[in-house]
Design an enzyme around this catalytic site. Structure first.
Site, PDB file in Angstrom:
ATOM      1  N   GLY A 192       0.827  -1.195   0.000  1.00  0.00           N
ATOM      2  CA  GLY A 192       0.000   0.000   0.000  1.00  0.00           C
ATOM      3  C   GLY A 192       0.864   1.248   0.000  1.00  0.00           C
ATOM      4  O   GLY A 192       2.053   1.210   0.328  1.00  0.00           O
ATOM      5  N   CYS A 193       0.264   2.353  -0.372  1.00  0.00           N
ATOM      6  CA  CYS A 193       1.043   3.586  -0.497  1.00  0.00           C
ATOM      7  C   CYS A 193       1.483   4.116   0.867  1.00  0.00           C
ATOM      8  O   CYS A 193       2.649   4.485   1.051  1.00  0.00           O
ATOM      9  CB  CYS A 193       0.257   4.641  -1.267  1.00  0.00           C
ATOM     10  SG  CYS A 193      -1.433   4.892  -0.690  1.00  0.00           S
ATOM     11  N   TYR A 194       0.567   4.147   1.834  1.00  0.00           N
ATOM     12  CA  TYR A 194       0.988   4.588   3.166  1.00  0.00           C
ATOM     13  C   TYR A 194       2.033   3.641   3.759  1.00  0.00           C
ATOM     14  O   TYR A 194       3.048   4.098   4.293  1.00  0.00           O
ATOM     15  CB  TYR A 194      -0.211   4.664   4.111  1.00  0.00           C
ATOM     16  CG  TYR A 194      -1.149   5.824   3.907  1.00  0.00           C
ATOM     17  CD1 TYR A 194      -0.714   7.133   4.016  1.00  0.00           C
ATOM     18  CD2 TYR A 194      -2.495   5.614   3.640  1.00  0.00           C
ATOM     19  CE1 TYR A 194      -1.600   8.198   3.869  1.00  0.00           C
ATOM     20  CE2 TYR A 194      -3.386   6.669   3.497  1.00  0.00           C
ATOM     21  CZ  TYR A 194      -2.938   7.966   3.607  1.00  0.00           C
ATOM     22  OH  TYR A 194      -3.805   9.014   3.469  1.00  0.00           O
TER      23      TYR A 194
END
EC number: 1.2.1.38
Lengths: 360, 360, 360, 360
Positions: C163-165
């Site tokens: 995921g990006c976070y």
């Protein structure tokens, strides 16, 4: 949760109750915002069909003092009993409701149903969706700065609030056309913030799409505000006016910057142009002709009912160029509505209207 | 700190060394960015007078692979020895430097010094600051999409990169004027991101001022890009072209959307217009005439060397309306510079140039 | 309309065909954008159930060179025959499709289905919507910068893209936890651009709502990326790590700035912290520990596969503070996917990946 | 140019004259904006050393009704004769001026000179620039929502307006610390619009740099607002409070979103937290504890004197998380100044202060 802060809102002297329908949209929300600071108009109820039964605060988080108001339906019977009813509905919905409201009620329509005087223009631009529907008729036009309009609004009980683009274009070009400075052949390119497109969730209006991007739309004469501009400009010019109108969407929430130009008539110079605009707006409380060398920005009118205008002569191109900035939701819609309502009710024209933009 | 990642940058086959002066500004930085992805051009040195001696990374934080390069001065002797020199300097500074560079060096001037063919135009628009300075002369004009330009660029060792606004306006209007679709009387309103105004810190360019705001500037014919537009459009039309040009500043960093219009000549309809543009750009790798109904956005060309164009006929207004979107720093400056350099060096025209915008 | 410009895209040596499903969304679009510049991976087909049959250009206007590709359905049989399949689908959709693709195909899942190793964590955070569904199993985790991951990715035929976070938080905190600089009790507040929320039109993601506004969401531990962060951080720390994660939405399309902190262990000073990070990232091509005194900005990594990191010790607060910037769509999703695919295929890790952000 | 529209500004009953110095900056401009809508305070003069002699409209284009005011110098003698003097000056300049103003004049200092009670803290954070200067002394602190402050402000003739970050952090965390919900160990990450950095033109504050970008600054405990936060929080907690404060700059002009958290004390659950905040703000006219499930946005308080607060318990992380949104220029500076002045003068606390944010 704390108590409503109605008591914080200064209301002095006589007050009128106001019901707003379409209160969950951007125009309706702006009407509510302005009423929170109005000394004589009191928001007494909010309406919207699709959200009836919900708290206003869920749908308009910024209307904190009004957060606990319950949204009610917007049938004509739901709107009875107010002194003033503001209709902030999609075009085509106002006329049927308004027809059933008392003639003693001041009805202020922020939609397009009652703006166009010419039944043929109405049928061409709006009638298609309502095939066979009769022209709803034109109401006094809520742009008091146009010649003769302030008089028509005084005492009126029906007001058609202008479109946001037509407000900016009329205020930009009427003085030039009325004074005969230019040929009746106007080119307008206007930049608008996204709130003008409303609150319905469409992919091209997502933040991810609009931030960092400018786009054109309705190019080639397709925007419905064109006939409304033509109506105001022709009235000023005393003859039909051709308009090429291209709206563009820019990455900001609010504001319109209209860049307008037209061919100069012979002998018109910068001094004549400035003089015409200076005279036109000398006594207007909201329209500011900027000093020479200063150009309008939408930031300077954000959230205010003000208009910033500047005019230039381009001798090489042989054109007059006029730029006007308005906040599409304030002077372009809700502020203009309240300004006109003030006139209709005999209140000071500026009552409750912000005179200073929220900048930076 | 980790090692430079030069090895990450794919260079294949023959390479040319490139020196960039003005590398600490926006145009120069964009040249460096594009060189990081170019298979045949290698950034070999960065120059800028005011910041000489500093690390490039302090001044251009995004140029991470080049962060440890030392900025060197930009006198002509500092620029000797490169195969290619890119001048990204304020106008008025290029000519003196270029005159001292070898005729074998490919010199690409992103400034305005060598764009205007007419000494009188140069003197009027640029000469004032250099009173008595002779016209520096025009170089091959780095807009290969204009008729005949690609041929002039092949093998050239001097290239004048067009201005960002003139790039957008020429690509929008040249097909119409060349095909005789319109009268030579063009109205342009262009929206530009703020990077077009450069990196010098001025109060009106602060983020607090530009975010949420659109403003006009240089209204009434005062922008220096006007004569450059006139030059390209007149060449296409075969006659002088009047231009009313109003630039506006919009709240985004990059991108120009140029909305252009002109009076239709009789008998021109939408099909004829579309046909002219389709033919003009059929073989162009970077210019995309959009399908009918789709309008350009600056987001779709952000960071790419592409141009999005659409055309419409407005029969009521009697005008042709053309909208073009470019990234002012890429196709409008640094990308156009590299495209032209590719041609001059005999490389594939698209080498190293992004074909896809960074969206959303 | 002009011909596709496939020929413009440099492909050299061996190439692999790539099919992208979910190509009409933001993550899928970014995969396509990056493939346009990849020398060895060729976009050979685009898929998306809801838009099957439409031109890609209608849905992804920036993918101009691919505009005429027809979007095809995304059932497993539609995805057969590619060398590489990228799944850019909502979580819960990848697992079923992947299970039916050949084990010889490199399948790169940008969704969440195969990220979590712990079936219980998967069941708590994702299983609810798929009641009774078995844990789809964890695949090699596409964050090569984590200790040991690069080896697991070499030769893999299944990759779970982080995921990006979690990408930003892992890169910010793993060096500190691995070196024992801090207690395993991390507080993260991350600012994200709106593209992280996807392309589905929701009212709170409208441009009018997000421009000029910052908001928090998923406060109090509700964001699904939390267990993924915990997994990476615990692996580095060798013990469970508590995480307080608050995401915020900021007015930009792309980018994440993660501000992370944790209590310093005794004796840890700024030099020790800097040393740990310097060693961790010395040989990483994409992760840049900034020079002292320079702080990450999302602009410097926009559109690039790079990460900017900085670290500070706050003696008064007794905390280590680390800030990391990534582009959520590039390094945070599509770029990370391609980086990992490069490793899996034995290509240079940086092939086709932008090393320089698009700034300003 | 039209006449000043002083007459449009509703002033009723008793009025006080106000002089604003630093009127050309952002804080001073906001004071002027709010005075335009105040029924009892009348802007009587504007001052600023560097721009003395210019029209206010050149420097503050949005202050259209005040455009023709001449900016006057800001020496103490220039500021004599007003009922109220607002000092909107850089820290270090207020104290010397204030010392020479009459004790009967209400002096409202928007700067930092009189905020810190502890001479040692003042010397550490502000004294360095004024080596040897004595501590200017603390004035009543203009945050009436803090326990006991409203009483100190009543009748005061000197007011220290809090910093914008400290306003947001104190309103977020004081109820939790006062109620003993958390350990005195607070982590704050706050996002601020760029106007908080003032109007001085610096390259990193250019629109081109800040749009599309988030960045951290002052990381590791370096921001001068930290001791002011510590002072307010310690007073509430009854013991010293550790604060890790990281400010970030986000792409908008106005607004602060402060995300604050601290370790929960044992036995504290969501209901207890909500109850503490509900009681703390039940009677506050400007502070709104949002309904459960709704999270603050800066848009909802833009241009208003309101504060939106929400609280959550994260049991996995063992932390209380509180988010507060304010407009840094309104409640965070100029609005807070007027709110406190209203109290000092015995006016209704909400007089002249916007209760509704300008959204969207």
């Amino acid at each position: 949760m704390h108590d409503p802060v109605w008591s914080c809102i200064v209301s002095t002297g006589q007050t009128w109750t106001v019901g707003v329908t379409g209160a969950t949209g951007y125009a309706g929300g702006e009407v509510c915002r302005l009423l929170a600071g109005h000394p004589h108009l009191r928001l007494a109820g909010v309406h919207a069909n699709s959200s009836a039964g919900r708290r206003l605060g869920e749908l308009q988080p910024h209307l904190l003092p009004f957060a606990d108001l319950e949204v009610r339906p917007s049938a004509p019977e739901d709107l009875a009993g107010y002194d003033v009813v503001v209709l902030a509905l999609p075009h085509g919905e106002s006329a049927a409701i308004a027809a059933q409201l008392s003639q003693d009620t001041l009805v202020v329509d922020c939609g397009a149903d009652h703006r166009l005087e010419d039944p043929a223009a109405w049928a061409r631009w709006y009638g298609g969706e309502h095939a066979g529907a009769p022209h709803p008729g034109a109401w006094p036009y809520g742009l008091p700065e146009l010649p003769g309009q302030r008089e028509k609004l005084a005492g009126a009980r029906r007001i058609a609030v202008p479109g946001c683009y037509p407000t900016s274009v009329a205020l930009a070009m009427v003085p030039a056309l009325a004074a005969g400075l230019v040929e009746p052949d106007v080119v307008v390119v206007a930049a608008s913030g996204t709130s003008g497109a409303g609150k319905a969730a469409k992919p091209h209006l997502l933040g991810s799409e609009v931030m960092g991007s400018v786009s054109a739309y309705g190019v080639g004469g397709g925007h419905r505000h064109t006939p409304e501009m033509a109506q105001s400009l022709a009235a000023a010019a005393g003859e039909p006016v051709r308009i090429s109108f291209t709206p563009t969407l820019v990455p900001m929430s609010r504001g319109i910057l209209a860049t307008c130009s037209a061919p100069l008539r012979s002998g018109v110079d910068a001094a004549a142009a400035r003089d015409a605009y200076g005279r036109a707006y000398a006594d207007e409380p909201f329209v500011h002709l900027l000093p020479e060398g200063q150009w309008p920005t939408t930031a300077q009118v954000l959230g205010a009912n003000t208009v910033a205008v500047q005019v230039a002569v381009d001798p090489d191109a042989g054109r007059l160029v006029v730029v006007a900035a308005v906040d599409n939701l304030t002077k372009g819609t809700a502020g203009g509505a309240i300004q006109s309502a003030n006139i209709a009710l005999g209140l000071p024209e500026t009552a409750g209207l912000p005179l200073v933009g929220v900048a930076p």
